[in-house]
Scaffold this motif. Structure first.
Motif, short mmCIF file in Angstrom:
data_model
loop_
_atom_site.label_atom_id
_atom_site.label_comp_id
_atom_site.label_asym_id
_atom_site.label_seq_id
_atom_site.Cartn_x
_atom_site.Cartn_y
_atom_site.Cartn_z
N LYS A 109 9.86 -7.69 -2.27
CA LYS A 109 10.18 -6.27 -2.05
C LYS A 109 10.48 -5.53 -3.35
O LYS A 109 10.18 -4.33 -3.47
N GLU A 110 11.06 -6.21 -4.34
CA GLU A 110 11.36 -5.52 -5.60
C GLU A 110 10.08 -5.13 -6.34
O GLU A 110 9.97 -4.03 -6.88
N GLU A 111 9.09 -6.02 -6.31
CA GLU A 111 7.81 -5.70 -6.94
C GLU A 111 7.11 -4.58 -6.17
O GLU A 111 6.52 -3.68 -6.77
N TRP A 112 7.21 -4.61 -4.83
CA TRP A 112 6.63 -3.52 -4.02
C TRP A 112 7.30 -2.19 -4.38
O TRP A 112 6.64 -1.17 -4.52
N LEU A 113 8.62 -2.21 -4.52
CA LEU A 113 9.36 -0.99 -4.83
C LEU A 113 8.90 -0.41 -6.17
O LEU A 113 8.67 0.80 -6.30
N ARG A 114 8.76 -1.28 -7.16
CA ARG A 114 8.31 -0.82 -8.47
C ARG A 114 6.91 -0.23 -8.40
O ARG A 114 6.63 0.84 -8.95
N LEU A 115 6.01 -0.89 -7.70
CA LEU A 115 4.62 -0.45 -7.62
C LEU A 115 4.48 0.86 -6.84
O LEU A 115 3.73 1.76 -7.26
N THR A 116 5.19 0.97 -5.73
CA THR A 116 5.02 2.18 -4.91
C THR A 116 5.64 3.40 -5.58
O THR A 116 5.08 4.50 -5.55
N VAL A 162 -3.57 4.00 -0.22
CA VAL A 162 -3.94 3.42 -1.51
C VAL A 162 -3.36 2.01 -1.61
O VAL A 162 -2.16 1.81 -1.37
N ASP A 163 -4.20 1.02 -1.94
CA ASP A 163 -3.72 -0.34 -2.14
C ASP A 163 -3.03 -0.43 -3.49
O ASP A 163 -3.58 -0.04 -4.52
N LEU A 164 -1.81 -0.96 -3.49
CA LEU A 164 -1.06 -1.14 -4.74
C LEU A 164 -1.50 -2.40 -5.47
O LEU A 164 -1.29 -2.53 -6.68
N VAL A 165 -2.07 -3.34 -4.75
CA VAL A 165 -2.70 -4.55 -5.29
C VAL A 165 -3.97 -4.76 -4.49
O VAL A 165 -4.13 -4.18 -3.41
N PRO A 166 -4.92 -5.54 -4.99
CA PRO A 166 -6.15 -5.77 -4.22
C PRO A 166 -5.84 -6.26 -2.81
O PRO A 166 -5.10 -7.23 -2.63
N GLY A 167 -6.39 -5.56 -1.82
CA GLY A 167 -6.15 -5.92 -0.43
C GLY A 167 -4.72 -5.70 0.01
O GLY A 167 -4.26 -6.30 1.00
N GLY A 168 -4.00 -4.80 -0.68
CA GLY A 168 -2.57 -4.64 -0.44
C GLY A 168 -2.20 -4.20 0.95
O GLY A 168 -1.13 -4.56 1.45
N ARG A 169 -3.04 -3.45 1.63
CA ARG A 169 -2.69 -2.96 2.97
C ARG A 169 -2.60 -4.10 3.98
O ARG A 169 -2.06 -3.92 5.08
N ASP A 170 -3.12 -5.27 3.60
CA ASP A 170 -3.06 -6.44 4.49
C ASP A 170 -2.02 -7.46 4.04
O ASP A 170 -1.90 -8.54 4.63
N ILE A 171 -1.25 -7.13 2.98
CA ILE A 171 -0.24 -8.06 2.46
C ILE A 171 1.14 -7.54 2.84
O ILE A 171 1.56 -6.48 2.40
N GLU A 172 1.84 -8.31 3.64
CA GLU A 172 3.16 -7.88 4.10
C GLU A 172 4.21 -8.07 3.01
O GLU A 172 4.19 -9.04 2.26
N VAL A 173 5.13 -7.11 2.93
CA VAL A 173 6.23 -7.19 1.97
C VAL A 173 7.34 -8.06 2.53
O VAL A 173 7.73 -7.92 3.69
N THR A 174 7.83 -8.99 1.72
CA THR A 174 8.91 -9.89 2.14
C THR A 174 10.13 -9.66 1.24
O THR A 174 10.07 -8.90 0.27
N ASP A 175 11.22 -10.32 1.56
CA ASP A 175 12.42 -10.19 0.73
C ASP A 175 12.16 -10.67 -0.69
O ASP A 175 12.76 -10.16 -1.65
N GLU A 176 11.27 -11.63 -0.83
CA GLU A 176 10.96 -12.16 -2.16
C GLU A 176 10.08 -11.20 -2.96
O GLU A 176 10.11 -11.22 -4.21
N SER A 212 0.85 -1.18 0.00
CA SER A 212 0.00 0.00 0.00
C SER A 212 0.89 1.23 0.00
O SER A 212 2.09 1.15 0.27
N HIS A 213 0.29 2.38 -0.32
CA HIS A 213 1.05 3.63 -0.36
C HIS A 213 0.30 4.66 0.48
O HIS A 213 -0.89 4.90 0.29
N ALA A 214 1.03 5.28 1.40
CA ALA A 214 0.43 6.30 2.28
C ALA A 214 0.51 7.66 1.61
O ALA A 214 1.59 8.11 1.21
N CYS A 215 -0.63 8.32 1.45
CA CYS A 215 -0.69 9.66 0.86
C CYS A 215 -0.74 10.72 1.96
O CYS A 215 -1.10 10.41 3.10
N PRO A 216 -0.38 11.96 1.65
CA PRO A 216 -0.51 13.03 2.63
C PRO A 216 -1.94 13.11 3.16
O PRO A 216 -2.90 12.94 2.42
#
Length: 615
Positions: free
Chosen positions: A451-458, A435-449, A426-430
């Motif tokens: 994190k690169e996709e999270w970085l690209r999306l955010t 905002v969820d970067l994927v469906p239900g993203g605020r409940d999906i924890e980022v892992t080492d596997e 998810s991405h925190a706005c001012p």
């Protein structure tokens, strides 16, 4: 052999990047190749009538303008066979296969050339009995001459090897000149993002060796052309801004610069924004001979940074739109929100257009646009992670680097970085919005596997997706006033400097400032003290403030060739404040007895002279 490349491509072969090798992908099926070899062998046998049991010829009527030519081919002939027959047809003009465009149906649409699943696309399978033939090169030339070709179409045409050789050899000068002519058009269709992208691709191919001087020179030529065009239009009698004596009169409220200006600019037709601009500040008696104009653009850029909910300042000091979610909550009405961004784009377009008028001096906005936003306006957004990180780094402050821009985020584990369990998709706005970067993203924890996709999306959300609406409206505003030349031909950094110059007056800039100064002999000593204070004295860190006091803008132009500066005497002694006339870049100095009184009085004048009524 002519048409051989098209034939192989129809069988699934591909052309290498450099265009000199045909390759069959390892995963490609050999069925089409076997099929065509078998059919070629059969087609070499003479055809007889149906009663003899052999194949019946397939007749296709080819229409080219008023011509109707019937071509007889084997019943198993493919589209490549038809193109080969067209190329050999004298009545049809022997058009090379690489320049042919075959259309069928109503309305006419291009005939698909790719093979069908498990075999070739034969004329019988397509049911082709009649086709319309166009020479792509002739159509392109005709549309270029008429000024109706879109850059998306030109880009697609230039990608064809047969057309590319024509366009880049014998006809390069014609194609380049007509492409540049398209940049002068006011048509709104050319302001679309895809058109901007295509235009940049075209000019990268057509004008690859153009220097910055050549490109900015052409941009300024277009701006001057727009500024001098006949701006008379019907239906403008309700404009809220006075157009007496063919001028655009703009009244600015210093207390509400952003709101007072955007509303007026949006009330005027785009063509009227190219008229000579005269600025007044409400309840101030100063007249605009150039200085108020510079002050207006400088102040408007700063006011954008204060337009909460629409704009924000990055840690590095650049201006960027607020994320869409933030902006839409502040201004829920879509049309009103888009109009605000479009009005800002119009003002930035005006800065370029008005600067093209005599005396042709830059009109610089007080804060620079963030580079990633300029790229979005140009339709040249970052896509790869490394590119996105570079854009983030360009807008961060050295004292507070963003961990997402660091290579360590990709090379070290989240535990080592102290981020394990801290990130979700998810991405925190001012304002606390999420905002969820994927469906239900605020409940999906980022892992080492992941994190690169999270970085690209955010990063993509923050630097591209969340500002798309603002970029499109801003782009339209710029294009309405000054066209697309600056957006297409300049890099994001070059365009940013054309709009806002540099925020720091360097030692080299100061030397230029001093060399352009015309000094009255009566105050030569005071002028020496003045420049010494700016060079190594108490005013060294206040160069921008001094520049604003004497010119109306605290931004130094990248192109300072037109910069001029006057130092003249005035009555008074050590207790008298100096006077600035920004319309002529003039500083009037009393005959101070020492350097320190000059420094003290200039500081006092700058503090008191925030309003032109006191300057």
């Amino acid at each position: 052999e002519p048409g051989a490349i098209d034939g192989f491509q129809a069988l699934g072969w591909t052309l290498s990047t450099n265009g000199d090798t045909l390759e069959l992908p390892a995963i490609a099926s050999l069925v089409p190749l076997r099929t065509v070899l078998d059919r070629t062998a059969r087609s070499s046998q003479p055809m007889v009538s149906n009663t003899g049991g052999d194949a019946v010829p397939w007749v296709v009527t080819v229409l080219r303008g008023p011509l109707r030519v019937k071509l007889e081919l084997p019943g198993s002939a493919t589209l490549a066979s038809l193109k080969a027959a067209v190329e050999q047809s004298g009545p049809l003009g022997r058009i090379p296969r690489g320049r042919q465009q075959l259309l069928a149906g109503y309305p006419p649409r291009p005939v698909p050339e790719r093979p069908t699943e498990g075999g070739l696309t034969t004329l019988a399978n397509l049911g082709l009995r009649s086709v319309m033939l166009q020479d792509i090169w002739e159509e392109t030339v005709s549309s270029l001459r008429a000024g109706t070709l879109k850059f998306c179409q030109l880009s697609e045409v230039l990608a064809r090897p047969a057309i590319r050789s024509l366009a880049f050899q014998d006809n390069h000068g014609f194609v380049l000149e007509r492409a540049r002519a398209l940049l002068r058009t006011r048509a709104a269709a050319y302001a679309a993002r895809d058109e901007m992208r295509a235009a940049r691709r075209c000019f990268c191919s057509l004008w690859p060796q153009a220097t910055y001087t050549e490109r900015i020179g052409f941009c300024n030529e277009v701006a001057a052309c727009w500024a001098s065009d006949d701006n008379s239009e019907e239906g403008d009698s309700d404009d809220e801004v006075s157009l007496d004596f063919e001028q655009l009169l703009l009244e600015v409220d210093r207390q509400q610069v952003f709101v007072s200006v955007v509303d007026q600019i949006n009330a005027v037709s785009p063509a009227k924004l190219c008229l000579p601009l005269e600025v007044t500040f409400r309840n101030e008696a100063a007249e605009d001979a150039g200085g108020l104009r510079r002050e207006f653009f400088n102040e408007f850029g700063r006011a954008m940074g204060l337009a909460e909910g629409l704009w924000r300042q990055t840690p590095g000091g650049g201006l960027a739109p607020a994320p869409h979610m933030t902006a839409s909550s502040r201004i829920p009405d879509d049309s009103q929100r888009k109009a605000a961004y479009q009005g800002c784009g119009r003002i930035f377009g005006m800065a370029l257009c008005q600067a093209a008028r005599p005396p042709k001096q830059p009109l610089l906005l007080g804060l620079p646009l963030a580079r990633f936003f300029i790229r979005a306006v140009q339709g040249d957004t970052a896509e790869a992670i490394q590119d996105l990180q570079e854009e983030l780094r360009a807008e961060q402050h050295s004292s507070s680097p963003d961990f997402r821009a660091s290579s360590a985020f990709q090379t070290r584990s989240l535990r080592e970085l102290g981020l394990e369990g801290q990130l979700t998709f998810s991405h925190a706005c001012p304002g606390g919005q999420c905002v969820d970067l994927v469906p239900g993203g605020r409940d999906i924890e980022v892992t080492d596997e992941t994190k690169e996709e999270w970085l690209r999306l955010t990063l993509r959300y923050e630097l591209v997706e969340s500002i798309e609406e603002a970029a499109a409206s801003f782009r339209m505003g710029v294009h309405e006033v000054v066209g697309g030349a600056h957006l297409v031909l300049l890099t994001a950094s070059e365009l940013g400097e054309a709009w806002s110059g540099r925020g720091v007056v360097s030692d080299d800039d100061l030397r230029t400032w001093r060399s352009r100064a015309v000094i009255s002999p009566a105050v030569r000593q005071q002028a020496e003290w003045f420049f010494e204070l700016l060079s190594v004295g108490e005013l060294r860190s206040a160069r921008g403030r001094v520049l604003k006091f004497v010119t109306g803008s605290d931004r130094w132009p990248v192109d300072s060739s037109g910069f001029n500066f006057l130092i003249e005497p005035m009555d008074g002694g050590d207790e008298t404040l100096p006077c600035a006339m920004t319309c002529g870049n003039m500083l009037q100095l009393p005959r101070y007895s020492r350097q320190q009184p000059l420094c003290d009085r200039l500081k006092q004048a700058m503090d008191w002279g925030l309003e032109f009524a006191l300057a």
